[in-house]
Design a protein around this motif. Structure first.
Motif, short mmCIF file in Angstrom:
data_model
loop_
_atom_site.label_atom_id
_atom_site.label_comp_id
_atom_site.label_asym_id
_atom_site.label_seq_id
_atom_site.Cartn_x
_atom_site.Cartn_y
_atom_site.Cartn_z
N GLN A 1 -4.57 3.39 7.60
CA GLN A 1 -4.30 3.30 8.78
C GLN A 1 -3.23 2.30 9.47
O GLN A 1 -2.85 2.61 11.01
CB GLN A 1 -5.66 3.07 9.79
CG GLN A 1 -7.41 4.27 9.37
CD GLN A 1 -6.92 5.26 9.15
OE1 GLN A 1 -5.45 6.72 9.32
NE2 GLN A 1 -7.83 6.41 9.62
N ALA A 2 -3.37 0.74 9.22
CA ALA A 2 -2.75 0.17 10.67
C ALA A 2 -0.81 0.54 10.11
O ALA A 2 -0.37 0.08 10.98
CB ALA A 2 -3.11 -1.38 9.97
N VAL A 3 -0.91 0.75 8.83
CA VAL A 3 0.31 1.34 8.96
C VAL A 3 1.18 2.26 9.94
O VAL A 3 0.52 3.26 10.21
CB VAL A 3 0.37 1.39 7.64
CG1 VAL A 3 2.12 1.75 7.42
CG2 VAL A 3 0.71 0.91 6.66
N THR B 1 -8.63 6.17 -0.43
CA THR B 1 -7.18 7.88 -1.18
C THR B 1 -8.24 8.84 -0.64
O THR B 1 -7.89 10.31 0.25
CB THR B 1 -6.60 7.61 -2.12
OG1 THR B 1 -6.61 6.20 -2.28
CG2 THR B 1 -5.59 8.90 -1.87
N ALA B 2 -9.37 8.57 -1.31
CA ALA B 2 -10.58 10.11 -0.83
C ALA B 2 -10.83 10.55 0.74
O ALA B 2 -10.96 11.49 0.68
CB ALA B 2 -11.49 9.68 -1.93
N ALA B 3 -11.20 9.49 1.30
CA ALA B 3 -11.46 9.53 2.34
C ALA B 3 -10.20 9.60 3.07
O ALA B 3 -10.57 10.90 4.08
CB ALA B 3 -12.04 7.88 2.99
N ARG B 4 -9.48 9.52 3.00
CA ARG B 4 -8.06 9.65 4.03
C ARG B 4 -7.61 11.64 2.94
O ARG B 4 -6.41 12.20 3.54
CB ARG B 4 -6.83 9.39 3.33
CG ARG B 4 -6.58 7.92 4.28
CD ARG B 4 -6.20 7.01 3.80
NE ARG B 4 -3.96 7.93 4.22
CZ ARG B 4 -3.30 7.40 6.03
NH1 ARG B 4 -4.08 7.43 5.95
NH2 ARG B 4 -2.18 7.95 5.10
N SER B 5 -8.24 12.60 2.13
CA SER B 5 -7.35 13.39 1.22
C SER B 5 -7.66 14.93 3.04
O SER B 5 -8.07 14.55 3.60
CB SER B 5 -8.43 13.88 0.73
OG SER B 5 -8.32 15.13 0.25
N ARG B 6 -6.73 15.67 2.35
CA ARG B 6 -6.80 16.50 2.79
C ARG B 6 -7.99 17.78 2.85
O ARG B 6 -8.14 18.36 3.71
CB ARG B 6 -5.29 17.22 3.55
CG ARG B 6 -4.38 16.73 5.11
CD ARG B 6 -3.15 17.12 4.18
NE ARG B 6 -2.65 16.88 3.43
CZ ARG B 6 -1.34 17.37 2.93
NH1 ARG B 6 -0.70 17.54 3.71
NH2 ARG B 6 -1.31 17.55 1.01
N PHE B 7 -8.08 17.72 1.24
CA PHE B 7 -9.29 18.10 1.23
C PHE B 7 -10.70 18.18 1.72
O PHE B 7 -11.48 16.54 0.87
CB PHE B 7 -9.28 18.22 -0.57
CG PHE B 7 -10.02 19.12 -1.74
CD1 PHE B 7 -10.35 20.74 -0.73
CD2 PHE B 7 -10.99 18.39 -2.01
CE1 PHE B 7 -11.33 21.55 -1.63
CE2 PHE B 7 -12.12 19.58 -2.52
CZ PHE B 7 -11.93 20.72 -2.75
N ARG B 8 -11.18 18.94 2.72
CA ARG B 8 -12.29 18.03 3.50
C ARG B 8 -13.04 17.76 2.08
O ARG B 8 -14.06 16.54 2.65
CB ARG B 8 -13.12 19.66 3.63
CG ARG B 8 -12.13 19.38 5.35
CD ARG B 8 -12.37 18.15 5.33
NE ARG B 8 -11.80 18.15 7.11
CZ ARG B 8 -11.68 19.03 8.10
NH1 ARG B 8 -12.88 20.05 8.42
NH2 ARG B 8 -10.70 19.37 9.43
N PRO B 9 -13.99 18.15 1.52
CA PRO B 9 -15.33 18.11 0.55
C PRO B 9 -14.54 16.57 -0.08
O PRO B 9 -16.37 15.83 -0.07
CB PRO B 9 -15.22 18.69 -1.00
CG PRO B 9 -14.86 20.27 -0.51
CD PRO B 9 -13.76 19.53 1.16
N ALA C 1 -3.49 -5.10 4.77
CA ALA C 1 -5.33 -5.52 3.92
C ALA C 1 -5.78 -7.24 3.47
O ALA C 1 -7.04 -7.26 3.01
CB ALA C 1 -4.45 -4.36 2.47
N LEU C 2 -3.68 -7.89 3.52
CA LEU C 2 -4.33 -9.20 2.60
C LEU C 2 -6.23 -9.95 3.39
O LEU C 2 -6.35 -10.03 2.71
CB LEU C 2 -3.17 -9.34 2.53
CG LEU C 2 -3.35 -11.22 1.38
CD1 LEU C 2 -3.49 -10.60 0.41
CD2 LEU C 2 -2.42 -12.22 1.60
N PRO C 3 -5.97 -10.13 4.40
CA PRO C 3 -7.06 -10.74 5.46
C PRO C 3 -8.48 -10.21 5.02
O PRO C 3 -9.38 -10.91 4.38
CB PRO C 3 -6.60 -10.52 6.77
CG PRO C 3 -5.43 -10.75 6.88
CD PRO C 3 -4.69 -9.34 5.54
N GLY C 4 -8.72 -8.75 4.78
CA GLY C 4 -9.76 -8.13 4.86
C GLY C 4 -9.81 -8.49 2.91
O GLY C 4 -11.53 -8.85 2.56
N LEU C 5 -8.79 -8.76 1.94
CA LEU C 5 -9.47 -8.86 0.96
C LEU C 5 -9.15 -9.89 -0.17
O LEU C 5 -10.35 -10.08 -0.89
CB LEU C 5 -8.12 -7.87 -0.89
CG LEU C 5 -7.46 -6.59 -0.29
CD1 LEU C 5 -6.74 -6.59 -1.36
CD2 LEU C 5 -9.14 -5.95 -0.51
#
Lengths: 268, 294
Positions: B165-167, B56-64, B198-202
């Motif tokens: 991203q895959a959705v 979620t953080a990596a997708r955030s619109r807040f840059r830092p 996500a399931l195969p990866g998880l």
């Protein structure tokens, strides 16, 4: 003592050259950089040799796993299952104690208990199993048309394998194989933390990083140095494998080339 | 354990073995299997939570925040995981003690890092110097769990980030067209849909987590690797009623079989779950199932 003296003393310490005693107090940054870098020699040694030798066995195992003959297929399947299904850490321990007991009955096999040979054998078999699974997957996804075209040209047996199947298998499996190579190098850090002992404190990069962290009780310097070295190594591997990938895909249109993506799902 | 075990010297064969394998120390080893399972049971959800946070953080619109998430995801893949284990155990311990030191002893005048030593006031020690043995062990285990969760959280974050991203983008666009806010479309549309991707990866991550549990040994927890080394070493009649030569090889062979069985069973179970979840989905897997049934 200047940093150059330190490098002269400890640059090849991991191989047993230079100063005999490790630094004991007043640790400098230079000493940490030099010794941990010196330890990287072992990581590169294990990684490179296991990768090259494992590649050959992996190709053979992948072919055996895809064979119809159960006498070839079953052993290959079991080989892959055993090495992929169990932790590398336990494999190292088991192999070390196996080699110890072999040594007591056949003294000729004594070199196997040294990390330089014994751990290399484990890593070789381990990476062969992981790569074999990758190559087997690639072998299954070779387009049917490619093989039919080879048949139409009258190719069979060795020449069909050498000219069509093998290059296509490598091309399809290469991105995954790149990840395998990266994680193999990461796995080399386990060697001296499993059963295999170090001789005269000649260890790998993590061994020295751990040494400094234990002595200074400050993990914030040695481990980031180690991390820096490994990120550098990872970048080198990606560059080399990227070159090979470009070579394998040289006949394809530019846009359709498969790019190598890092997928970190392969720890052992 | 058994009634006939009173005189080990008189025993032979299977009887000897059954007595040998049920000594108090061996029972500690069997309990250590429980430790491993407990670690897995706590770490898996914790890592998933860390992973969700990271993704979620990596997708955030807040840059830092996005940078933080991306660095968290990528640094763990660049560096050997075992280095992280060794690092975090000390680093977390020191961080906790440092914070407690700042809170509890504000007027402490000595340097905390004294040369080769890390020294906080006695009240800030974790666990306290006079604490019971089980507190020490629990604290060690807690540190191990937290370390595992941080490292595997990064791997889970990578998987979940990819799944998000895959959705299909059109799903989010539709949500926005209905007037949902960013937050609403995230929780109502993206999160429920991403799990299939996500399931195969998880499930792969679960296997990796199982195979990483022997590393507990490096973190100083008395796990099965510790006991296998301890019990397998050669014992003379002086120290034990059951003297034997160096059997560590056999102990580690047993561990190897244990892990093989464990991963195999997980593989079968995860396969079943995957088949259940893909049923009726508009994906390749779902289509295959439909065709096979028809």
């Amino acid at each position: 003592m200047s940093c150059w003296d330190t490098i002269a003393d400890y640059g090849l310490r991991s191989l047993g050259y230079g100063e005999r005693l490790l630094p004991r107090s007043d640790f400098t940054l230079c000493q940490q950089f030099t010794l941990i870098g010196s330890g990287m020699i072992w990581n590169i040694y294990f990684g490179t040799l296991a990768l090259v030798s494992g590649f050959i066995l992996a190709t053979a195992v992948a072919m055996a796993k895809a064979a119809h003959n159960p006498w070839l297929r079953k052993p290959a399947e079991w080989f892959v299952f055993v090495f992929r299904g169990s932790p590398l850490f336990i494999q190292f321990f088991f192999a070390y104690f196996l080699f110890l007991s072999l040594k007591s009955s056949y003294p000729v096999l004594a070199p196997l208990t040294a990390a330089a040979l014994g751990a290399l054998i484990v890593l070789f078999l381990n990476t062969a199993a992981y790569s074999a699974e990758i190559f087997f997957g690639a072998l299954q996804s070779i387009p049917k048309g490619d093989v039919e075209a080879a048949d139409a040209y009258g190719m069979a047996g060795w020449s069909r394998f050498r000219r069509v199947i093998w290059p296509t298998m490598l091309r399809l499996g290469w991105p995954a194989y790149t990840n395998e190579a990266i994680f193999l190098f990461h796995a080399t850090t386990l060697v001296f933390f499993s059963g295999f002992p170090t001789t005269k404190q000649q260890g790998d990069a993590l061994y020295y990083a751990n040494y400094f962290a234990d002595k200074t009780f400050n993990p914030f310097i040695p481990y980031p140095i180690l991390a820096g070295y490994f990120i550098l190594l990872t970048l080198v591997i990606i560059t080399i494998f990227g070159r090979v990938n470009a070579h394998l895909n040289r006949h394809l249109p530019q846009a359709g080339r498969s790019r190598i993506r890092l997928r970190p799902q392969l720890i052992r | 354990m058994f009634s006939f075990c009173t005189d080990p010297d008189a025993l032979e064969g299977v009887k000897w073995l059954s007595c040998y394998l049920t000594t108090g120390k061996h029972q500690s080893m069997y309990w250590a299997v429980g430790t491993v399972l407990l670690l897995l049971a706590i770490t898996a959800p914790a890592a998933l939570l860390f992973g969700f946070g990271g993704a979620t953080a990596a997708r955030s619109r807040f840059r830092p925040l996005a940078w933080f998430g991306k660095i968290y995801i990528s640094i763990v893949r660049g560096v050997p995981d075992i280095a992280f284990f060794l690092f975090f155990v000390i680093a977390l311990d020191q961080a906790f003690e440092w914070v407690r030191h700042q809170v509890k002893c504000p007027d402490w005048d000595q340097e905390i890092w004294q040369g080769n030593d890390f020294r906080v006031c006695p009240e800030a020690k974790l666990p306290l110097g006079n604490a019971a043995q089980w507190v020490h062990e629990t604290y060690g285990f807690f540190l191990a769990v937290l370390t595992f969760a941080i490292v595997f959280g990064a791997f889970a974050a990578n998987v979940l980030y990819g799944a998000m991203q895959a959705v299909p983008r059109a799903q989010i666009e539709t949500a926005e067209a209905y007037g949902m806010t960013h937050r609403q479309s995230f929780w109502r549309i993206l999160v429920p849909q991403m799990w299939v991707y996500a399931l195969p990866g998880l499930s792969n991550l679960w296997m990796v987590l199982i195979k990483a549990t022997p590393l507990l040994f490096l973190l100083g927890v008395e796990d099965i690797v510790y006991w296998a080394r301890e019990l397998g070493g050669s014992k003379t009649a002086q120290f034990t009623d059951y003297p034997h030569p160096d059997w560590r090889m056999w102990y580690f062979a047993a561990l190897l079989v244990f892990y093989l069985a464990f991963t195999r069973v997980s593989e079968i179970v995860l396969d079943k779950i995957m088949r259940r979840l893909t049923k009726g989905q508009a994906t390749m897997g779902g289509e295959k199932q439909r065709k096979a049934a028809a």
